[in-house]
Design a protein around this motif. Structure first.
Motif, mmCIF file in Angstrom:
data_model
loop_
_atom_site.group_PDB
_atom_site.id
_atom_site.type_symbol
_atom_site.label_atom_id
_atom_site.label_comp_id
_atom_site.label_asym_id
_atom_site.label_seq_id
_atom_site.Cartn_x
_atom_site.Cartn_y
_atom_site.Cartn_z
ATOM 1 N N VAL A 156 23.558 35.364 26.940
ATOM 2 C CA VAL A 156 23.296 34.253 28.006
ATOM 3 C C VAL A 156 23.943 35.048 29.327
ATOM 4 C CG1 VAL A 156 23.655 32.206 29.130
ATOM 5 C CG2 VAL A 156 23.191 32.471 26.670
ATOM 6 N N PHE A 157 23.294 35.548 30.199
ATOM 7 C CA PHE A 157 23.817 36.035 31.172
ATOM 8 C C PHE A 157 24.180 35.259 32.312
ATOM 9 C CE2 PHE A 157 20.807 39.482 29.760
ATOM 10 C CZ PHE A 157 21.648 40.435 29.773
ATOM 11 N N TYR A 181 20.721 39.909 38.878
ATOM 12 C CA TYR A 181 20.388 40.441 40.042
ATOM 13 C C TYR A 181 19.467 41.606 39.936
ATOM 14 C CZ TYR A 181 24.785 37.469 40.377
ATOM 15 O OH TYR A 181 25.772 36.844 40.334
ATOM 16 N N ALA A 182 18.439 41.619 40.800
ATOM 17 C CA ALA A 182 17.485 42.656 40.707
ATOM 18 C C ALA A 182 17.373 43.204 42.328
ATOM 19 C CB ALA A 182 16.310 42.026 40.488
ATOM 20 N N PHE A 197 25.201 41.076 45.981
ATOM 21 C CA PHE A 197 25.681 40.824 44.867
ATOM 22 C C PHE A 197 26.818 41.676 44.162
ATOM 23 C CE2 PHE A 197 21.604 43.144 43.963
ATOM 24 C CZ PHE A 197 22.183 44.080 42.940
ATOM 25 N N LEU A 198 27.260 42.579 45.264
ATOM 26 C CA LEU A 198 28.155 43.567 44.662
ATOM 27 C C LEU A 198 29.285 43.085 43.864
ATOM 28 C CD1 LEU A 198 28.193 46.692 44.542
ATOM 29 C CD2 LEU A 198 29.530 46.761 46.515
ATOM 30 N N GLU A 199 29.966 41.973 44.519
ATOM 31 C CA GLU A 199 31.039 41.369 43.995
ATOM 32 C C GLU A 199 30.754 40.244 43.136
ATOM 33 O OE1 GLU A 199 34.050 42.564 44.490
ATOM 34 O OE2 GLU A 199 33.017 44.353 45.992
ATOM 35 N N SER A 200 29.508 39.715 43.022
ATOM 36 C CA SER A 200 29.216 38.695 42.323
ATOM 37 C C SER A 200 29.109 38.823 40.799
ATOM 38 C CB SER A 200 28.013 37.773 42.768
ATOM 39 O OG SER A 200 28.175 37.477 44.082
ATOM 40 N N ALA A 201 28.637 40.062 40.694
ATOM 41 C CA ALA A 201 28.135 40.702 39.347
ATOM 42 C C ALA A 201 29.721 40.796 38.293
ATOM 43 C CB ALA A 201 27.479 42.028 39.367
ATOM 44 N N THR A 202 29.573 40.379 37.241
ATOM 45 C CA THR A 202 30.551 40.337 36.221
ATOM 46 C C THR A 202 29.979 41.021 35.171
ATOM 47 O OG1 THR A 202 29.930 38.316 35.189
ATOM 48 C CG2 THR A 202 31.022 37.979 37.194
ATOM 49 N N PHE A 217 29.868 49.347 38.982
ATOM 50 C CA PHE A 217 29.470 48.460 37.938
ATOM 51 C C PHE A 217 29.832 48.545 36.669
ATOM 52 C CE2 PHE A 217 25.770 47.555 40.902
ATOM 53 C CZ PHE A 217 26.280 46.254 41.262
ATOM 54 N N HIS A 218 30.103 49.986 36.356
ATOM 55 C CA HIS A 218 30.675 50.419 35.166
ATOM 56 C C HIS A 218 32.074 50.174 34.891
ATOM 57 C CE1 HIS A 218 32.625 53.548 32.141
ATOM 58 N NE2 HIS A 218 31.426 53.383 31.928
ATOM 59 N N ALA A 219 32.907 50.100 35.981
ATOM 60 C CA ALA A 219 34.240 49.499 35.885
ATOM 61 C C ALA A 219 34.269 48.017 35.495
ATOM 62 C CB ALA A 219 34.925 49.607 37.366
#
Length: 783
Positions: free
Chosen positions: A378-379, A383-384, A409-414, A444-446
């Protein structure tokens, strides 16, 4: 979930297709408003509800909510005091009736369909309201006479008065005096009044009120004066009828308004149920399966044993299922970033949208078009950045628009988000675009964000090859047809194929050779390595397919033999059970037959023994009389009297017996199986030797042997049995037995026929009688 990302992935199109499977507007609105959930428990509940709906459709193929209407506008009107027309009242009745039927169906199946039964728990039943609408309205929407006593009386009077008016007008039509003045002999209506057509030139011949005229003016429609008063009374009655009908409709509407909230809650529960059924029908239509929802692993990616995102034979839900090529998104457990390369129009964008849409569908409770066993987490966000984001209104280029979208969404993605990036870094200088793309991927890899990227940059291929957690993938390209196959290959980056395509298209070889001189040796070596890797991969894939086919064949053969053994074992078990059942039945039948024969034998023996005793007594009396007449007087013996227990010789029977009791000059003697009353004079004690009396002739008396009552010949052949039968008959006859029984059984009947044929011709046999079961024959001797 952001609307921008949902629109980018074409989520509204999915919802429109879902809404097409709903039965009424409220459930269609709910379908179009459906949004993915980020709560794992709610996602599991939604998917379970869809699964139950599919099961319900299988159990109840004729289930249909088509008779349900969206009553919300009617309920609002009724609540505010409006009077509903008959058609709307019937719609309320039909909807309440359907809701009651659906509610009871779900409650009956509540144990197996708990999520659907929860909707039934929110529904209410309104039997009194249904019955009242049914009592007042017929199926055509007309108010019935029985709706009220006043209405019944009014309509009866209206019918009576109407009949009287028509009879009076009919007298005009049949009266010869008025016939010349009539345009035609009929009664019609104008303005709600009964009239007759009169020729205009004879207007005054029939006094009355003119209510209308024909278009030509040649005909006047006149209500004769004698009928006018009756017509006025009729109009007054009709006005009262209309008022009473309006009162009844208002009363029904008020009853609906009083229960409007309960009806609305029931209707909402029906809409939620209809949405669940629509999800089930949509899943069946696209051949979807329920995905497995897996929790997010707590360990870091490099220590995972299973990938949370694992889709097998996944298909884009908006494409034709008969034509779309399924893809396998099955990365190894440590992978959470997929760098996808390949030619344009090869299916990279479709792959990104497929993964995104399937995640949205699963979190919305929809089954997904993928093979059984596919799993998803469950994400917390999807973000697309796909497609052309150019904005003329905001004076933004494609590159700028993409960057602004990614920035949002750069900072919103977890670590529990899904990011889909198409043509990352495109639209600017390739070197700078590749560098910027790599920096975004490293961000995003980090964060350990699940990321799928479609790109043409070779630098990103190298980065994926050397970065833990990332892996290359490509869309397959057929060098023979120069066309993409749309198959996803994980583990290998895509090749350029530019020189191969140019050569196949006919570009001169010297131009191709010159172009290759301008490519760096490192790039050429990379292409060669990719070609070799692809060749090795194809060989490995071919070997894997052959091994899988061999394993499949072995499994099929094993299953076939297992099935055969199972069938043999089942047949053996069946035959054993049948044999045991037959044996048990035969044993039971034999027990019943034995018991029946015993009962018959007891009855026969008792009757035959009693008959034999009477015959023996008669024979004894006859012998005594004969001896008394023929023999000289015998002096009384001087020996002591007989005693109980003495062994004696019974002269009339020429048999030995034992005295059981003494009574005067008679004694009870046990002779073989019979107890007989004998005179003491007919007895001779055997304890002491006595001198033999002088016989009248030189003949010796031989005592016959003890002979049983029955002869059992069963088990013997005919040629063995007949000599035994002859001997037995002679011995029984000599023993003075009145009858015997020959047991020959039933069997094939051969022994029975042979025995009876011999008995018919035997000199000692007077007659023979079969036993009731025909398994023996009673023989009576001639005396």
């Amino acid at each position: 979930m952001r609307d921008h990302d949902l629109n980018t992935l074409e989520w509204p199109k999915i919802l429109e297709r879902l809404a097409a499977f709903t039965a009424f507007p409220w459930s269609a609105e709910k379908a179009r408003a459906l949004r993915p959930s980020t709560d794992p428990a709610e996602v599991q509940a939604r998917l379970a509800e869809t699964e139950e709906a599919r099961r319900l459709l299988a159990l109840e193929p004729g289930l249909d909510l088509g008779g349900i209407r969206d009553l919300r506008p009617l309920l609002t009107a009724a609540r505010h005091g409006a009077s509903l027309p008959p058609g709307d009242l019937l719609a309320v009745r039909d909807t309440l009736r359907a809701a009651r039927r659906i509610r009871r169906l779900l409650l009956r199946r509540a144990e197996g369909l708990p999520h659907l039964a929860s909707h039934a728990g929110r529904m209410q039943e309104f039997p009194d309201l249904e019955a009242e609408i049914e009592r007042c309205l017929d199926e055509a929407g007309e108010v019935k006479d029985e709706a009220s006593p006043i209405l019944r009386t009014l309509r009866a009077e209206i019918r009576r008065l109407t009949h009287e008016i028509q009879a009076r007008l009919q007298s005009y039509l049949t009266d010869p005096r008025y016939a010349p003045y009539l345009q035609e002999p009929l009664i019609t209506m104008r303005g709600g009044r009964f009239v007759i057509p009169v020729r205009a030139e004879h207007k005054g011949k029939i006094p009355g009120l003119v209510h209308d005229s024909s278009a030509s003016g040649a005909t006047l429609f006149i209500e004769p004066l004698p009928v006018v008063e009756m017509g006025n009374r009729l109009r007054a009655l009709q006005a009262q009828e209309e008022k009473e009908v309006a009162r009844i409709l208002a009363s029904l509407s008020a009853a609906i308004g009083a229960q409007a909230e309960g009806i609305r809650l029931t209707l909402e529960a029906l809409a939620d149920l209809d949405l669940a059924l629509a999800k089930a029908r949509y899943a069946i239509a696209i051949q979807a399966e329920r995905p497995e929802i897996v929790p997010w692993p707590e360990e870091p990616p490099e220590q995972r044993t299973a990938s949370p995102l694992w889709l097998r034979q996944a298909r884009h839900p908006l494409l034709d299922p008969q034509r779309v090529v399924p893809i396998d998104v099955t990365p190894d457990p440590s992978t959470f970033m997929l760098i996808l390369t390949g030619p344009n129009t090869g299916g990279k964008t479709v792959t990104l949208k497929t993964v995104g849409l399937l995640a949205l569908m699963a979190q919305s409770g929809l089954h997904i078009p993928a093979a059984e066993g596919s799993r998803l987490p469950v994400f917390d966000g999807i973000y697309a950045d796909i497609g052309d984001e150019q904005s003329i209104e905001q004076n933004l280029s494609t590159f700028s628009a993409h960057l602004l979208n990614i920035l949002s969404f750069l900072e919103s993605a977890t670590a529990r988000s899904l990011v889909l990036l198409d043509e990352l870094g495109a639209g600017t200088d390739p070197m700078e675009g590749a560098a910027l793309a790599r920096a975004i991927l490293e961000h995003f890899h980090a964060r350990r964000t699940t990321t799928l990227v479609a790109t043409h940059f070779p630098e990103l291929k190298l980065w994926a090859q050397t970065t833990p957690g990332a892996i290359n993938a490509s869309m397959e390209f057929d060098p023979e047809t120069l066309a993409p196959t749309y198959r996803l290959r994980i583990g290998l980056p895509g090749r350029s194929n530019a020189f191969l395509i140019a050569r196949r298209l006919g570009i001169p070889e010297d131009l191709i050779a010159r172009a290759q001189q301008y490519v760096s040796p490192q790039a050429l070596r990379l292409e060669a390595l990719l070609a070799e890797a692809e060749r090795l991969r194809e060989e490995a894939a071919r070997a894997h397919r052959e091994a899988e086919q061999a394993r499949a064949a072995a499994r099929a053969l094993e299953e076939e033999w297992r099935a055969r053994l199972a069938r043999i074992e089942a047949e053996r078990e069946r035959m054993l059970q049948e044999a045991q059942a037959q044996i048990a039945a035969l044993l039971q039948e034999a027990r019943e037959e034995i018991e029946r024969i015993r009962r018959q034998l007891r009855a026969v023996h008792q009757a035959e023994v009693e008959a034999a005793r009477r015959r023996l007594e008669a024979l004894q009396a006859h012998i005594r009389e004969t001896l008394a007449r023929a023999a000289p007087p015998v002096e009384a013996p001087t020996e002591p009297a007989f005693a109980v227990g003495d062994r004696v010789w019974v002269r009339p029977l020429q048999m030995e017996g034992e005295i059981l009791s003494l009574e005067g000059e008679e004694a009870d003697v046990q002779v073989g199986r019979w107890r007989l009353r004998m005179a003491l004079a007919d007895l001779e004690r055997r304890e002491r030797p006595r001198p033999a009396p002088s016989p009248p002739a030189p003949t010796a008396v031989v005592r016959p042997p003890q002979v049983p009552l029955d002869l059992d010949l069963r088990g013997m052949r005919v040629e063995e049995a007949l000599p035994v039968l002859e001997k037995f008959l002679d011995e029984a006859f000599l023993a003075g037995m009145p009858f015997v029984r020959i047991i020959h059984g039933k069997g094939t009947g051969a022994l029975r026929r042979a025995v009876r044929e011999r008995l018919k011709t035997h000199p000692h046999v007077e007659r023979m009688e079969p036993t009731p079961d025909d398994g023996a024959t009673v023989v009576r001797f001639a005396r």
